[in-house]
Write an enzyme that holds these catalytic residues in place. Structure first.
Site, PDB file in Angstrom:
ATOM      1  N   ASP A 115      46.792   4.180 -77.676  1.00  0.00           N
ATOM      2  CA  ASP A 115      47.479   2.778 -77.921  1.00  0.00           C
ATOM      3  C   ASP A 115      47.673   1.897 -76.951  1.00  0.00           C
ATOM      4  OD1 ASP A 115      48.034   0.302 -78.264  1.00  0.00           O
ATOM      5  OD2 ASP A 115      50.226   0.861 -80.364  1.00  0.00           O
ATOM      6  N   HIS A 116      46.677   1.243 -75.945  1.00  0.00           N
ATOM      7  CA  HIS A 116      47.225   0.792 -74.553  1.00  0.00           C
ATOM      8  C   HIS A 116      47.812   0.240 -74.330  1.00  0.00           C
ATOM      9  CE1 HIS A 116      45.956  -2.496 -76.122  1.00  0.00           C
ATOM     10  NE2 HIS A 116      45.352  -2.912 -74.947  1.00  0.00           N
ATOM     11  N   HIS A 143      50.039  -1.838 -82.283  1.00  0.00           N
ATOM     12  CA  HIS A 143      50.662  -1.933 -81.213  1.00  0.00           C
ATOM     13  C   HIS A 143      52.473  -2.764 -81.479  1.00  0.00           C
ATOM     14  CE1 HIS A 143      46.939  -2.203 -79.167  1.00  0.00           C
ATOM     15  NE2 HIS A 143      46.618  -3.571 -79.577  1.00  0.00           N
TER      16      HIS A 143
END
Length: 504
Positions: free
Chosen positions: A185-186, A248
């Site tokens: 998950d960036h 996110h």
């Protein structure tokens, strides 16, 4: 430079090497790691795709992409002379098990050249329906047997719902050990997100205040000016809730709400995040209607240009029920957070692109100042800006200069640009380096993914089964539908936004 990593030969295989993710994020990240001396001396990147390309043709594509998207700017000839030859290409049909033998041969050739076994990282920058196929074919080709040297990186979305996430976890668990699986998950690689833990647990003044006794509510907003554009094919089956909140925003919530870990080890940190998700109050059909709202953008004007509504975007369903905006009120039922609402919102085609976490502290218990100061008195807030600016602002009250006692809100600001000369790394640089180091702290564990899906599934199910009769219900360049303001206003609060100076 980590001496152990420097001495570890590494092969980085990117499935989807000719795709947009590699062009915009992965290739520039790996090149920047090379520039800053973080890559092993014996390193090779193998891109894969159905397009037939030579190594030289693929290297040319990579050079063009890095020139366009790298934070370090245009590539110097001498630097490319060191990095370019490490880039290779292997045309492959990922659905054909026979083609994986070519990967095995290529990896063996590199190991023979290096005279040492290599760590092999398989990065799945492909559509989610290919995740199981690639994993199974890697296993059939004998490319997953070394648990100490083999790793797989899975992009989001990890599953489409709870059931599909469980199925994918089960399949990966038959092939890999959990320590080999990196669910990326960036957002967790962003510098300011990582700094939340430092801010909380490295400062003695914060932790005593970080609970229901001092904090009134928490807001987490990730807003975007962009519309869906060409992504309607994917987005129409996903929506804002699945695309952003399930992963996110809930990950950000976990970092804000977690208990202090005993150590900074990956498992300890991830255990504390899972504890948060398990403590979160589950939704009933009634509470979904009260605590979750959705919206879909219509046509409008944005920065002087006319933009279409979601249903007019290329390839969109003219009767689509997909939400492009979602706002949800969550509660965490434990001793630290009981009764404190966490408001999460995200949406597209909004007034401003920003990712902000706001901690609203409770009001002072007794007001001692003259009555005329009441109009300017504000509660303390901690504002953590992830983007477009990277900063942490503590908003406090102070006396305004003058002979009268007048109060004013002032910001105590820590911002990266003003504090550090060095440029912060991109999120993917941090995360790809962690994969090579074997550090899973910033990656989601299987049970964490399933808990997050379990939490949002009642909302997903309700919205799927209940067609909205008023879509579209907000215009471009707004802050979303009126129901989102009503959601928080009925509790006596309002949505916070960044200062105007932070507008991008």
């Amino acid at each position: 430079m980590n001496a152990l990593l420097k001495s570890q030969p590494t092969v980085f295989v990117i499935f989807g090497g000719t795709g947009d993710l590699n062009a915009r994020k992965l290739a520039p990240a790996l090149y920047n790691l090379y520039l800053e001396g973080w890559l092993p001396e014996q390193f090779a990147l193998i891109g894969t795709g159905r397009t037939k390309l030579t190594d030289e043709e693929f290297q040319g594509r990579m050079l063009k992409d890095i020139n366009e998207f790298s934070r370090s700017g245009k590539v110097a000839d001498d630097k490319w002379a060191g990095f370019g030859p490490r880039v290779h290409y292997q045309a492959a049909d990922v659905q054909n098990a026979e083609t994986y033998k070519d990967f095995a041969s290529r990896i063996k050739e590199l190991e023979k050249e290096w005279k040492a076994p290599a760590n092999v990282i398989y990065y799945l920058a492909v559509a989610p329906n290919f995740f199981p196929i690639i994993a199974e074919n890697l296993a059939k080709a004998g490319l997953t047997t070394d648990a100490e040297r083999t790793r797989i990186v899975i992009e989001k979305p990890f599953g489409h719902d709870l059931e599909s996430a469980k199925e994918l976890n089960l399949l990966l668990g038959r092939i890999f050990q959990e320590k080999q699986i990196y669910r990326i998950d960036h957002y967790l690689g962003k510098e300011t997100v990582q700094n939340i833990m430092a801010f909380r647990f490295a400062n003695a003044i914060m932790e005593p205040l970080w609970n229901r006794n001092s904090i009134e509510h928490v807001q987490i907003s990730v807003t975007e000016q962009l519309g869906v554009g060409e992504r309607t094919g994917y987005y129409d089956g996903s929506g804002a809730l699945r695309d952003m909140i399930q992963n996110h925003l809930l990950q950000l919530l976990c970092i804000v709400a977690m208990e202090p870990p005993i150590s900074f080890s990956a498992e300890e940190v991830r255990n504390r995040k899972v504890d948060v998700l398990r403590a979160m109050r589950r939704f009933t059909p009634e509470s979904v209607r009260e605590q979750a709202v959705r919206g879909q953008y219509g046509a409008g004007w944005l920065e002087g240009a006319q933009v279409p509504g979601y249903r007019e975007e290329p390839g969109a369903n003219p009767q689509s029920n997909t939400e492009t905006f979602a706002a949800v009120k969550f509660f965490i039922d434990n001793w630290r957070w009981q009764g404190v609402p966490f408001y999460l919102r995200t949406g597209k085609r909004l007034h401003r692109s920003a990712s902000v976490i706001t901690i609203q502290f409770k009001d002072v218990p007794h007001f001692i100042f003259p009555p005329e100061t009441a109009d300017t008195m504000r509660q303390n807030r901690l504002v953590i800006s992830i983007q477009p600016e990277m900063s942490i602002r503590l908003q406090v009250q102070a006396k305004r200069p003058g002979v009268e006692m007048m109060l004013n809100t002032v910001d105590m600001v820590f911002d990266y640009k003003g504090t550090y000369v060095a440029q912060a790394p991109e999120a993917y640089e941090t995360l790809l380096l962690d994969v090579m180091l074997g550090d899973q702290t910033l990656f989601m564990r299987g049970d964490q993914v399933e808990e997050a899906w379990d939490l949002v599934m009642p909302i997903v199910t309700s919205w799927q089964n209940r067609v909205s009769q008023n879509f579209p219900n907000y215009s471009a360049d707004s802050w979303g539908p009126e129901v989102a303001e009503a959601l928080i206003a009925k509790d006596g609060f309002h949505w916070f936004t960044l200062p105007l100076s932070s507008k991008k």
